[in-house]
Design a protein around this motif. Structure first.
Motif, mmCIF file in Angstrom:
data_model
loop_
_atom_site.group_PDB
_atom_site.id
_atom_site.type_symbol
_atom_site.label_atom_id
_atom_site.label_comp_id
_atom_site.label_asym_id
_atom_site.label_seq_id
_atom_site.Cartn_x
_atom_site.Cartn_y
_atom_site.Cartn_z
ATOM 1 N N PHE A 28 13.611 40.499 34.874
ATOM 2 C CA PHE A 28 13.422 39.368 35.539
ATOM 3 C C PHE A 28 14.028 38.138 34.594
ATOM 4 C CE2 PHE A 28 9.981 40.860 37.895
ATOM 5 C CZ PHE A 28 10.071 40.118 39.111
ATOM 6 N N GLY A 29 15.005 38.847 33.546
ATOM 7 C CA GLY A 29 15.810 38.123 32.624
ATOM 8 C C GLY A 29 14.973 37.306 31.511
ATOM 9 N N ARG A 30 13.856 37.581 31.524
ATOM 10 C CA ARG A 30 13.096 37.000 30.555
ATOM 11 C C ARG A 30 11.701 37.794 30.112
ATOM 12 N NH1 ARG A 30 8.253 34.944 32.919
ATOM 13 N NH2 ARG A 30 8.287 35.101 35.298
ATOM 14 N N GLU A 31 11.057 37.426 29.116
ATOM 15 C CA GLU A 31 9.833 38.296 28.889
ATOM 16 C C GLU A 31 8.677 38.135 29.736
ATOM 17 O OE1 GLU A 31 7.133 39.027 25.113
ATOM 18 O OE2 GLU A 31 9.091 39.545 24.616
ATOM 19 N N ILE A 32 8.210 39.342 30.113
ATOM 20 C CA ILE A 32 6.995 39.019 30.975
ATOM 21 C C ILE A 32 5.666 39.817 30.578
ATOM 22 C CG2 ILE A 32 8.261 38.302 33.243
ATOM 23 C CD1 ILE A 32 7.473 41.308 34.147
ATOM 24 N N ASP A 33 4.670 39.542 30.953
ATOM 25 C CA ASP A 33 3.537 40.178 30.481
ATOM 26 C C ASP A 33 3.252 41.606 31.597
ATOM 27 O OD1 ASP A 33 0.890 41.424 29.733
ATOM 28 O OD2 ASP A 33 -0.025 39.612 30.472
ATOM 29 N N ALA A 42 10.625 37.399 44.299
ATOM 30 C CA ALA A 42 9.841 36.960 43.040
ATOM 31 C C ALA A 42 10.584 36.184 41.862
ATOM 32 C CB ALA A 42 8.806 38.036 42.591
ATOM 33 N N GLY A 43 11.936 36.312 42.073
ATOM 34 C CA GLY A 43 12.862 35.913 41.157
ATOM 35 C C GLY A 43 13.472 36.808 40.190
ATOM 36 N N ALA A 44 13.438 38.256 40.437
ATOM 37 C CA ALA A 44 14.177 39.072 39.721
ATOM 38 C C ALA A 44 15.506 38.741 39.804
ATOM 39 C CB ALA A 44 13.708 40.832 40.075
ATOM 40 N N GLN A 45 16.140 39.065 38.672
ATOM 41 C CA GLN A 45 17.751 39.070 38.474
ATOM 42 C C GLN A 45 18.276 40.378 38.773
ATOM 43 O OE1 GLN A 45 18.701 38.183 34.325
ATOM 44 N NE2 GLN A 45 18.346 35.988 34.624
ATOM 45 N N GLU A 48 19.748 50.416 25.664
ATOM 46 C CA GLU A 48 20.103 49.207 26.192
ATOM 47 C C GLU A 48 18.992 48.912 27.259
ATOM 48 O OE1 GLU A 48 21.185 45.350 26.739
ATOM 49 O OE2 GLU A 48 21.758 46.768 24.919
ATOM 50 N N ARG A 49 19.011 49.825 28.176
ATOM 51 C CA ARG A 49 18.004 49.431 29.022
ATOM 52 C C ARG A 49 16.422 49.494 28.495
ATOM 53 N NH1 ARG A 49 18.558 50.313 35.235
ATOM 54 N NH2 ARG A 49 20.525 51.419 35.556
ATOM 55 N N MET A 50 16.017 50.373 27.659
ATOM 56 C CA MET A 50 14.852 50.070 26.928
ATOM 57 C C MET A 50 14.697 48.879 26.122
ATOM 58 S SD MET A 50 13.092 52.403 28.175
ATOM 59 C CE MET A 50 11.558 52.133 26.932
ATOM 60 N N ARG A 51 15.635 48.187 25.676
ATOM 61 C CA ARG A 51 15.679 46.975 24.951
ATOM 62 C C ARG A 51 15.019 45.721 25.908
ATOM 63 N NH1 ARG A 51 20.636 48.596 22.701
ATOM 64 N NH2 ARG A 51 20.546 49.122 20.589
ATOM 65 N N LYS A 52 15.110 45.950 27.190
ATOM 66 C CA LYS A 52 14.544 45.075 28.088
ATOM 67 C C LYS A 52 13.403 45.549 28.842
ATOM 68 C CE LYS A 52 19.347 44.373 29.841
ATOM 69 N NZ LYS A 52 20.291 44.314 30.916
ATOM 70 N N TYR A 53 12.660 46.273 27.859
ATOM 71 C CA TYR A 53 11.360 46.933 28.498
ATOM 72 C C TYR A 53 10.398 45.787 28.807
ATOM 73 C CZ TYR A 53 6.724 49.174 28.245
ATOM 74 O OH TYR A 53 5.469 49.559 28.643
ATOM 75 N N ARG A 54 10.186 44.826 27.986
ATOM 76 C CA ARG A 54 9.352 43.708 27.916
ATOM 77 C C ARG A 54 9.586 42.806 29.216
ATOM 78 N NH1 ARG A 54 4.809 43.134 24.643
ATOM 79 N NH2 ARG A 54 4.174 42.055 26.291
ATOM 80 N N ARG A 55 10.913 42.914 29.621
ATOM 81 C CA ARG A 55 11.335 41.977 30.932
ATOM 82 C C ARG A 55 10.919 42.496 32.340
ATOM 83 N NH1 ARG A 55 17.343 40.582 28.604
ATOM 84 N NH2 ARG A 55 17.631 40.620 30.889
ATOM 85 N N LEU A 56 10.539 43.822 32.278
ATOM 86 C CA LEU A 56 10.545 44.522 33.595
ATOM 87 C C LEU A 56 9.179 44.502 34.328
ATOM 88 C CD1 LEU A 56 12.076 48.024 32.295
ATOM 89 C CD2 LEU A 56 13.244 45.941 33.281
#
Length: 513
Positions: free
Chosen positions: A286-291, A404-407, A346-354
């Motif tokens: 989602f390009g941003r941190e989500i819960d 839902a707005g995913a990049q 690099e993928r795992m750095r985005k974990y909290r955005r998934l």
């Protein structure tokens, strides 16, 4: 009373009205029903007995503690990861608590194809109602929705896709987010804290770390079980046990029950229909941190595609699966994502955005459980129309996330499939993504390996749950369920087990005593 077998050496002997092999959804439900009505019950469990304080919420610890084969079991070709528990409480120790009643069309299928005339809402609703009250099953409250759940709901509403909050088995849940690793707060209504204590309070005995190896049969009747007491850490033999009983109930899960039967009563039908509800995973950045980690993993399910749509010439048009919101822990996410090295990091750095969704494919082509010499093995290959269902699922999951707005939407296959727009879905998401070992596929909804049915040539047990050929031997777990349920089967298994228990009690002559 709970007796931990790893603490003993020598030989343990016991005697009961009924011995139940397994302590999960089926075994716990049946044992509690009979124990409440005066039966002397012994339960035998291969896994260990753990308390809330044993659940550290660390996934690597939980995998080694109570997951079957330390969380590393798979089909013979490693194409499907098999997720199940070995512990007092069985699968309910690590299940998410999703508790769906069996769809009426599935009950009709079992009536017409397997001669199970009692498979009706009228027969089962009273049992489901009782179970729902006992376990505190209710529609998930909004406070337990994390943002992943809310975003999936938002995408479904934008597209007009049917979904809803799930019925869940938990009481006063604090929403820690780590339910699949055992509830550290005793808020999830697993058999560990519900039916098992009821059996114990009524004088029943629960033996953990006790691996059943032999079903005792005399003159065509099951009269007990025997096996080994095992050291929890090393799995080495510590002692032996034997339980004599008038009734023997197998409830060790569809894999465990099949293996025990194959070693003792190797009928041709046993293990030949192994349904797993294949789980494929779709991620969205989602390009941003989500819960995506608090609340409960699945507060919302997508069921607008549960039924298959067929064309006028019998061609597949879509559907045949549900989707569950799917919080996957960091370690499991790392295992699912296919890259290596810097790309994986690099993928795992985005974990909290998934965000993530998981499929429950209502497969028409099951696998099997079998013995290869003395080794239990499993096989499952996605094939035929089930491949089309999996592809359709990935496409619709992508649409939901994009709405839902995913990049980006990630199909975690070896081809690195990424979708960034609706226009790319049809071209980029293809059958190659669900070929064996093209991406991680998991299975956890195991049923069908020792099915109920009226025809002895097409089932292991009759409509009452009792074996066609061995008196006093019952099956009351996922193995007894004839086919895929098309939703999480936990409540189905509990309802079937309770119905079987009620019949056992009625036929015993105790009901009117």
């Amino acid at each position: 009373m709970i007796v931990e077998g790893y603490r003993y050496s020598g030989t343990l002997r016991d005697k009961a009205d009924v011995v139940v092999v397994g302590t999960g959804a089926g075994g716990g439900t049946l044992a509690a029903y009979l124990s409440d009505r005066g039966w002397d019950v012994v339960m035998v469990e291969k896994g260990g007995f753990y308390r809330a304080e044993d659940f550290t919420q660390r996934e690597e610890h939980a995998m080694g503690l109570f997951n079957g084969r330390r969380g590393l079991d798979s089909t013979v070709d490693n194409a499907v990861m098999l997720t199940y528990a070995e512990a007092v409480g069985g699968c309910t120790v690590h299940y998410w608590g999703d508790s769906f009643r069996t769809p009426e069309d599935r009950l009709e299928k079992w009536r017409t194809e397997f001669g199970l005339d009692w498979m009706t809402p009228e027969e089962l609703d009273p049992h489901w109602t009782a179970i729902e009250e006992e376990l505190g099953i209710h529609i998930t409250e909004e406070r337990l929705f994390n943002e992943n759940n809310r975003l999936v709901r938002q995408g479904c509403e934008a597209l007009g896709i049917e979904g809803s909050a799930v019925p869940t088995a938990r009481v006063d849940c604090i929403g820690c987010g780590w339910t699949q690793f055992g509830c550290a707060y005793n808020r999830k209504s697993s058999q560990l804290i519900t039916t098992i204590p009821r059996v114990s309070r009524q004088g029943g005995r629960i033996y953990s770390d006790a691996r059943v190896e032999r079903i005792l049969i005399e003159n065509g009747r099951a009269v007990g079980v025997e096996g080994s007491l095992i050291d929890r850490e090393t799995q080495r033999l510590r002692g032996r046990f034997r339980v004599d009983a008038e009734h023997v109930v197998l409830a060790g899960g569809a894999i465990g029950t099949a293996e025990l039967l194959l070693r003792n009563v190797p009928e041709p039908i046993v293990g030949q229909r192994f349904y797993v509800n294949p789980h494929f995973f779709v991620f969205a950045d989602f390009g941003r941190e989500i819960d995506n980690v608090t609340g409960i993993p699945c507060a919302y399910s997508v069921h607008g595609f549960r039924k298959v749509r067929w064309g006028p010439n019998g061609q597949y048009l879509g559907g045949g699966y549900t989707m569950l919101c799917s919080h996957q822990s960091p370690g499991l996410t790392a295992a699912i994502l296919p890259e290596a090295g810097a790309a994986h990091a690099e993928r795992m750095r985005k974990y909290r955005r998934l965000g993530s969704l998981m499929s429950v494919i209502d497969e028409e082509h099951p696998g099997r459980v079998y013995l290869d010499g003395d080794v239990r093995r499993t096989s499952f290959t996605l094939r035929g129309v089930d491949v089309l269902k999996a592809v359709d699922y990935m496409k619709n999951a992508a649409r939901i996330f994009l709405a839902a707005g995913a990049q980006e939407v990630w199909i975690p296959d070896i081809y690195g499939t990424v979708v960034r727009s609706e226009a790319e879905i049809e071209d980029r998401i293809r059958a190659r993504s669900v070929a064996p070992n093209a991406q991680l596929c998991a299975g956890s909804h195991f049923v069908g390996t020792a099915p109920l049915g009226a025809d002895p040539d097409n089932s292991f047990a009759g409509p009452t749950g009792e074996s066609h050929r061995i008196r006093g031997l019952y099956v009351a777990d996922g193995a007894a369920v004839p086919t895929s349920v098309s939703v999480d089967p936990s409540l189905t298994i509990m309802g079937v087990a309770r119905w079987i228990a009620a019949g056992m009690h009625e036929r015993s002559g105790r009901a009117g005593a």
